[in-house]
Scaffold this active site. Sequence first.
Site, PDB file in Angstrom:
ATOM      1  N   GLN A 195      85.978  59.288 -43.063  1.00 29.32           N
ATOM      2  CA  GLN A 195      86.055  59.386 -41.543  1.00 29.32           C
ATOM      3  C   GLN A 195      86.821  60.543 -41.102  1.00 29.32           C
ATOM      4  O   GLN A 195      87.664  61.190 -40.052  1.00 29.32           O
ATOM      5  CB  GLN A 195      85.640  58.821 -40.159  1.00 29.32           C
ATOM      6  CG  GLN A 195      86.923  57.673 -40.411  1.00 29.32           C
ATOM      7  CD  GLN A 195      87.094  56.483 -39.422  1.00 29.32           C
ATOM      8  OE1 GLN A 195      86.171  56.093 -39.375  1.00 29.32           O
ATOM      9  NE2 GLN A 195      87.136  56.459 -38.521  1.00 29.32           N
ATOM     10  N   GLY A 201      94.373  46.674 -27.200  1.00 34.08           N
ATOM     11  CA  GLY A 201      93.208  47.128 -27.277  1.00 34.08           C
ATOM     12  C   GLY A 201      91.419  46.824 -28.103  1.00 34.08           C
ATOM     13  O   GLY A 201      90.851  45.506 -27.699  1.00 34.08           O
ATOM     14  N   HIS A 202      92.111  46.167 -29.376  1.00 39.30           N
ATOM     15  CA  HIS A 202      91.124  45.872 -30.545  1.00 39.30           C
ATOM     16  C   HIS A 202      91.758  43.654 -29.998  1.00 39.30           C
ATOM     17  O   HIS A 202      90.593  43.776 -30.085  1.00 39.30           O
ATOM     18  CB  HIS A 202      92.526  46.170 -31.407  1.00 39.30           C
ATOM     19  CG  HIS A 202      92.691  47.429 -32.285  1.00 39.30           C
ATOM     20  ND1 HIS A 202      93.837  47.782 -32.375  1.00 39.30           N
ATOM     21  CD2 HIS A 202      91.449  48.823 -32.490  1.00 39.30           C
ATOM     22  CE1 HIS A 202      93.277  48.871 -33.222  1.00 39.30           C
ATOM     23  NE2 HIS A 202      92.594  49.005 -32.854  1.00 39.30           N
ATOM     24  N   GLN A 254      82.066  58.506 -29.909  1.00 40.63           N
ATOM     25  CA  GLN A 254      82.057  57.209 -30.815  1.00 40.63           C
ATOM     26  C   GLN A 254      81.039  56.372 -30.178  1.00 40.63           C
ATOM     27  O   GLN A 254      80.040  55.841 -31.462  1.00 40.63           O
ATOM     28  CB  GLN A 254      83.007  56.190 -31.380  1.00 40.63           C
ATOM     29  CG  GLN A 254      82.590  55.574 -32.966  1.00 40.63           C
ATOM     30  CD  GLN A 254      84.258  54.859 -32.596  1.00 40.63           C
ATOM     31  OE1 GLN A 254      85.098  55.623 -33.956  1.00 40.63           O
ATOM     32  NE2 GLN A 254      84.663  53.883 -32.223  1.00 40.63           N
ATOM     33  N   GLN A 269      85.086  51.338 -24.957  1.00 32.88           N
ATOM     34  CA  GLN A 269      85.230  52.771 -24.498  1.00 32.88           C
ATOM     35  C   GLN A 269      86.070  53.759 -24.695  1.00 32.88           C
ATOM     36  O   GLN A 269      85.378  55.078 -24.733  1.00 32.88           O
ATOM     37  CB  GLN A 269      84.721  51.825 -22.966  1.00 32.88           C
ATOM     38  CG  GLN A 269      84.114  53.346 -21.634  1.00 32.88           C
ATOM     39  CD  GLN A 269      84.704  53.079 -20.621  1.00 32.88           C
ATOM     40  OE1 GLN A 269      84.831  52.122 -20.570  1.00 32.88           O
ATOM     41  NE2 GLN A 269      85.363  54.523 -20.040  1.00 32.88           N
ATOM     42  N   LYS A 270      87.188  53.487 -25.130  1.00 32.50           N
ATOM     43  CA  LYS A 270      88.544  54.770 -25.365  1.00 32.50           C
ATOM     44  C   LYS A 270      87.664  55.750 -26.829  1.00 32.50           C
ATOM     45  O   LYS A 270      87.865  56.600 -26.350  1.00 32.50           O
ATOM     46  CB  LYS A 270      89.287  53.765 -26.664  1.00 32.50           C
ATOM     47  CG  LYS A 270      90.468  54.492 -27.419  1.00 32.50           C
ATOM     48  CD  LYS A 270      91.403  55.451 -26.650  1.00 32.50           C
ATOM     49  CE  LYS A 270      92.014  56.574 -27.853  1.00 32.50           C
ATOM     50  NZ  LYS A 270      91.505  56.335 -28.571  1.00 32.50           N
ATOM     51  N   ASP A 271      86.936  55.738 -27.654  1.00 32.98           N
ATOM     52  CA  ASP A 271      86.378  56.339 -28.102  1.00 32.98           C
ATOM     53  C   ASP A 271      84.577  56.587 -27.557  1.00 32.98           C
ATOM     54  O   ASP A 271      84.274  56.091 -27.825  1.00 32.98           O
ATOM     55  CB  ASP A 271      86.318  55.573 -30.280  1.00 32.98           C
ATOM     56  CG  ASP A 271      87.407  55.680 -30.384  1.00 32.98           C
ATOM     57  OD1 ASP A 271      88.517  56.610 -30.615  1.00 32.98           O
ATOM     58  OD2 ASP A 271      88.140  54.194 -29.745  1.00 32.98           O
ATOM     59  N   HIS A 277      95.848  46.320 -31.835  1.00 35.31           N
ATOM     60  CA  HIS A 277      96.954  46.637 -30.505  1.00 35.31           C
ATOM     61  C   HIS A 277      95.952  45.743 -29.739  1.00 35.31           C
ATOM     62  O   HIS A 277      95.127  45.367 -30.097  1.00 35.31           O
ATOM     63  CB  HIS A 277      97.581  47.933 -29.948  1.00 35.31           C
ATOM     64  CG  HIS A 277      96.402  49.000 -29.630  1.00 35.31           C
ATOM     65  ND1 HIS A 277      94.983  48.817 -28.909  1.00 35.31           N
ATOM     66  CD2 HIS A 277      95.845  50.257 -30.429  1.00 35.31           C
ATOM     67  CE1 HIS A 277      94.296  49.415 -29.517  1.00 35.31           C
ATOM     68  NE2 HIS A 277      94.394  50.638 -30.284  1.00 35.31           N
ATOM     69  N   MET A 303      90.233  49.673 -37.881  1.00 35.56           N
ATOM     70  CA  MET A 303      91.319  50.477 -39.077  1.00 35.56           C
ATOM     71  C   MET A 303      92.635  49.568 -39.200  1.00 35.56           C
ATOM     72  O   MET A 303      93.800  50.221 -39.703  1.00 35.56           O
ATOM     73  CB  MET A 303      90.965  51.524 -38.704  1.00 35.56           C
ATOM     74  CG  MET A 303      90.125  53.297 -38.462  1.00 35.56           C
ATOM     75  SD  MET A 303      89.643  53.913 -39.280  1.00 35.56           S
ATOM     76  CE  MET A 303      91.173  54.963 -38.229  1.00 35.56           C
TER      77      MET A 303
END
Length: 286
Positions: free
Chosen positions: A60, A35-36, A161, A156-158, A33, A29
Site C-alpha cells: 500500500q 485510536g487503535h 478506506q 472512521q479516520k480513514d 495509539h 500497521m
Amino acid sequence: MIKVFNTRKSFDQYRSAITNKSIGLVPTMGNLHEGHISLLKSSIEENDVSIITIFVNPKQFGPNEDFNKYPRTLEDDLTKIENLILHLKLDSKEVVVFAPLSNDEIYPEGFSTTISIGDLKTILCGKVRPIHFDGVTTVVYRLFAITKPHQAYFGQKDYQQCVIIKKMIHDLELPIKMHIKPIIRNAMGLALSSRNQYLTNEELEKALYLPRTLKKIENLILNNEDYQTYINQQKQDSNWDYLEVLNSENLNSDFKSNDNLVIVAAYRMNQTRLLDNILVQRNNRN
Ligand code: AMP
C-alpha cells in the site's frame, strides 16, 4: 497474558483450534495509539477472541512513500495492549496479536493476486496514491482469509478506506460484519495518527487548521449556509490535497438535500499528508 504469533504456521495452528467462539479482527500497521486501542477495546467488548494484526503492508506504499521510515515499535505496542487488558475485566476473553515478521507470511512466494475495487480507489487519496487502495484491499482480504473473523473493526479516520472495504465485503459477499468506529483526537482536536510524529511541535500546532476548517464547514452545512464559498476560499491554500463535501455512503459529489454527508480532507504539512473527516447526519433531523 496476550498470545503473540509471528508466523502463519503458529497462528494457523491456534486459529484452527478455535470453535464456537466469536472472533473480532483489528487490522493495524502498529505504532499503536489511542485510536487503535479504542478499536481493540470495542472488539474485546463484542467478541470472545480479539485478534489484532500488526503488519506494515508494503503493497500500500508507493515507490516514493514512507514504507522504510514508517515507525515499527512492536515492543511498545505489546506493552500498550497489555496495559489495556490490565484495565479491562477480561473474564474468559482472549486477545491475540498476529505480527508477522516477514512479508512472506502474508504474501507467500508466487503470490500474484490483487484485489481491486474500481472507481472508488481513484478519487480523493487515490489521486495522489494510485496504488494505495489496491494494496489496502489486497492486504485486508488476506487478513480476513487468514484470521477468519466474524466482525472487523476499522477507524472512521480513514474514511475512504472504510467505504472501500465496506464495498469489498458487500461485492464479495464476505461473511464479516464491519464496524466503523469514531475518530480519536488529541486534546486540541487533531486526529491521532502514527504519522503525526513526523511533525514538529510547531507543525502540530499549525495542523489544527485542518480539524477547525472541517468543524466550520459542518456548522455552515447544519445552518444551511453557503459552505461552498468558504471551501473555495480555503482552497487558495495549496496544501489542501482535497477538501470536499460528499455523500457519506458512496462518496458521490451529487447528493440530495437530505443525504447524509461527509466532509473529507487531506492537508499537506511538508512531506506529511494529514487526513480528517466529519460525518454530517441530515436525514434523521426533523
Ligand atoms: P493504521 O495502523 O494506520 O493502518 O490504522 C489501523 C486502524 O486504526 C485503521 O482502521 C484506522 O482507520 C484506525 N485509526 C487510525 N487512527 C485512528 C484514530 N485517530 N481514531 C480511530 N481509529 C484510527
